[in-house]
Design a protein around this motif. Structure first.
Motif, PDB file in Angstrom:
ATOM      1  N   TYR A  42       0.847  -1.182  -0.017  1.00 26.68           N
ATOM      2  CA  TYR A  42       0.036   0.158  -0.047  1.00 26.68           C
ATOM      3  C   TYR A  42       0.902   1.363   0.125  1.00 26.68           C
ATOM      4  O   TYR A  42       1.529   1.195   1.066  1.00 26.68           O
ATOM      5  CB  TYR A  42      -0.775  -0.021   1.399  1.00 26.68           C
ATOM      6  CG  TYR A  42      -1.733   1.129   1.605  1.00 26.68           C
ATOM      7  CD1 TYR A  42      -2.184   1.979   0.486  1.00 26.68           C
ATOM      8  CD2 TYR A  42      -2.241   1.371   2.708  1.00 26.68           C
ATOM      9  CE1 TYR A  42      -3.080   2.946   0.588  1.00 26.68           C
ATOM     10  CE2 TYR A  42      -3.010   2.444   3.059  1.00 26.68           C
ATOM     11  CZ  TYR A  42      -3.466   3.209   2.031  1.00 26.68           C
ATOM     12  OH  TYR A  42      -4.385   4.442   2.213  1.00 26.68           O
ATOM     13  N   ASN A  43       0.760   2.072  -1.160  1.00 23.56           N
ATOM     14  CA  ASN A  43       1.467   3.138  -0.948  1.00 23.56           C
ATOM     15  C   ASN A  43       0.758   4.312  -0.369  1.00 23.56           C
ATOM     16  O   ASN A  43      -0.394   4.550  -1.016  1.00 23.56           O
ATOM     17  CB  ASN A  43       1.736   3.827  -2.572  1.00 23.56           C
ATOM     18  CG  ASN A  43       2.819   5.171  -2.489  1.00 23.56           C
ATOM     19  OD1 ASN A  43       2.519   5.766  -1.634  1.00 23.56           O
ATOM     20  ND2 ASN A  43       3.337   5.090  -3.693  1.00 23.56           N
ATOM     21  N   VAL A  44       0.986   4.767   0.772  1.00 23.87           N
ATOM     22  CA  VAL A  44       0.185   5.648   1.754  1.00 23.87           C
ATOM     23  C   VAL A  44       0.415   7.268   1.174  1.00 23.87           C
ATOM     24  O   VAL A  44      -0.593   7.853   1.635  1.00 23.87           O
ATOM     25  CB  VAL A  44       0.395   5.440   3.138  1.00 23.87           C
ATOM     26  CG1 VAL A  44       0.404   4.056   3.316  1.00 23.87           C
ATOM     27  CG2 VAL A  44       1.687   5.914   3.442  1.00 23.87           C
ATOM     28  N   HIS A  45       1.026   7.393   0.288  1.00 20.08           N
ATOM     29  CA  HIS A  45       1.268   8.843  -0.252  1.00 20.08           C
ATOM     30  C   HIS A  45       1.543   9.856   0.756  1.00 20.08           C
ATOM     31  O   HIS A  45       0.746  10.882   0.679  1.00 20.08           O
ATOM     32  CB  HIS A  45       0.339   9.140  -1.491  1.00 20.08           C
ATOM     33  CG  HIS A  45       0.188   8.247  -2.534  1.00 20.08           C
ATOM     34  ND1 HIS A  45       1.420   8.815  -3.465  1.00 20.08           N
ATOM     35  CD2 HIS A  45      -0.479   7.493  -2.916  1.00 20.08           C
ATOM     36  CE1 HIS A  45       0.870   7.538  -4.453  1.00 20.08           C
ATOM     37  NE2 HIS A  45       0.112   6.971  -4.194  1.00 20.08           N
ATOM     38  N   LYS A  46       2.233   9.559   1.806  1.00 23.93           N
ATOM     39  CA  LYS A  46       2.404  10.405   2.999  1.00 23.93           C
ATOM     40  C   LYS A  46       1.090  10.814   3.435  1.00 23.93           C
ATOM     41  O   LYS A  46       0.819  11.982   4.094  1.00 23.93           O
ATOM     42  CB  LYS A  46       3.212  11.777   2.681  1.00 23.93           C
ATOM     43  CG  LYS A  46       4.402  11.301   1.843  1.00 23.93           C
ATOM     44  CD  LYS A  46       4.987  12.750   1.312  1.00 23.93           C
ATOM     45  CE  LYS A  46       6.478  12.166   0.834  1.00 23.93           C
ATOM     46  NZ  LYS A  46       6.320  11.428  -0.414  1.00 23.93           N
ATOM     47  N   CYS A  47       0.160   9.910   3.381  1.00 23.95           N
ATOM     48  CA  CYS A  47      -1.290   9.964   4.256  1.00 23.95           C
ATOM     49  C   CYS A  47      -2.038  11.158   3.570  1.00 23.95           C
ATOM     50  O   CYS A  47      -3.073  11.755   4.473  1.00 23.95           O
ATOM     51  CB  CYS A  47      -1.107  10.168   5.695  1.00 23.95           C
ATOM     52  SG  CYS A  47      -0.403   8.740   6.355  1.00 23.95           S
ATOM     53  N   VAL A  48      -1.951  11.463   2.169  1.00 25.48           N
ATOM     54  CA  VAL A  48      -2.396  12.402   1.554  1.00 25.48           C
ATOM     55  C   VAL A  48      -3.479  11.739   0.528  1.00 25.48           C
ATOM     56  O   VAL A  48      -2.857  10.934  -0.114  1.00 25.48           O
ATOM     57  CB  VAL A  48      -1.959  13.453   0.682  1.00 25.48           C
ATOM     58  CG1 VAL A  48      -2.664  14.212   0.147  1.00 25.48           C
ATOM     59  CG2 VAL A  48      -0.884  14.193   1.897  1.00 25.48           C
ATOM     60  N   GLY A  49      -4.891  12.006   0.657  1.00 25.70           N
ATOM     61  CA  GLY A  49      -5.637  10.911  -0.104  1.00 25.70           C
ATOM     62  C   GLY A  49      -5.959  11.758  -1.588  1.00 25.70           C
ATOM     63  O   GLY A  49      -5.517  12.737  -1.784  1.00 25.70           O
ATOM     64  N   THR A  50      -6.676  11.140  -2.380  1.00 21.31           N
ATOM     65  CA  THR A  50      -7.266  11.618  -3.634  1.00 21.31           C
ATOM     66  C   THR A  50      -7.925  13.027  -3.634  1.00 21.31           C
ATOM     67  O   THR A  50      -8.011  13.644  -4.461  1.00 21.31           O
ATOM     68  CB  THR A  50      -8.210  10.792  -4.661  1.00 21.31           C
ATOM     69  OG1 THR A  50      -9.069  10.170  -3.610  1.00 21.31           O
ATOM     70  CG2 THR A  50      -7.305   9.251  -4.778  1.00 21.31           C
TER      71      THR A  50
END
Length: 207
Positions: A42-50
């Motif tokens: 899971y790439n959490v993208h620094k906890c920034v959602g779409t």
């Protein structure tokens, strides 16, 4: 006096109520699954959602919902400097039983170059932090984990670069790393940033 009627169909109302329940942090019920070992990435993208909203709590809930026995996360730390970890790993362990594979020399980061491996009920035998070649700061975390239900797995958690020739270099480096180690079941997890198929794909290196 007449009772107030719902304007929405009952099926839609039920769906909304169910979604609210799933998103409630206090909601801890998990779906039953068949016996086995669930491994996820899971790439959490620094906890920034779409929706471009920074929400570590929401990210933790997704990890909880996945219910993995072993999970590799990417972009779990800030990108520069001390690469400070973003998630509350203590709370995540209490709620899911997942504990991070330890890494050396990273006091504030969760993992290595943003890569974190979390696992339930087992023992870590060996950990290697690998700096991958390329223009971007990329890495891989290699861990040999003995699972409680039996068997030892080598987990390679990696995040490849955006440039094609860098991905090819990174794939070759991981193949060489595997070839230099003793044989055991090995699983490569992560965000490999590869969309191509055919001869130009860096994934051909793993064939």
């Amino acid at each position: 006096m007449h009772a107030k009627k719902d304007n929405l169909p009952s099926s839609i109302l039920a769906s909304i109520r169910s979604r609210k329940k799933r998103l409630d942090p206090a909601y801890t019920e998990t779906r039953p699954r068949s016996v086995g070992t669930l491994i996820a990435s899971y790439n959490v993208h620094k906890c920034v959602g779409t929706d471009r909203r920074f929400d570590p709590e929401r990210t933790s809930r997704v990890i909880h919902e996945i219910g993995a026995d072993v999970i590799a996360l990417q972009e779990a730390d800030t990108r520069f400097g001390e690469r400070t970890g973003i998630l509350d790993l203590g709370r995540l362990e209490r709620e899911t039983g997942l504990i991070p594979v330890p890494v050396a020399g990273m006091a504030k980061a969760h993992g290595w170059h943003g890569n974190v491996v979390l696992f339930k009920k087992g023992m870590v035998h060996d950990v290697h932090q690998v700096k991958l070649p390329g223009l971007e700061p990329r890495g891989a975390l290699v861990a040999e984990i003995e699972l409680e239900q039996g068997g030892v797995l080598r987990i390679i958690a990696a995040h490849f670069g955006l440039l094609r020739h860098n991905r090819a270099q990174q794939a070759r480096m991981l193949v060489e790393l595997i070839n230099d180690r003793r044989e055991m079941p090995t699983i490569l997890l992560g965000d490999l940033n590869e969309w191509r198929l055919g001869d130009r794909s860096s994934l051909n290196t793993f064939q």
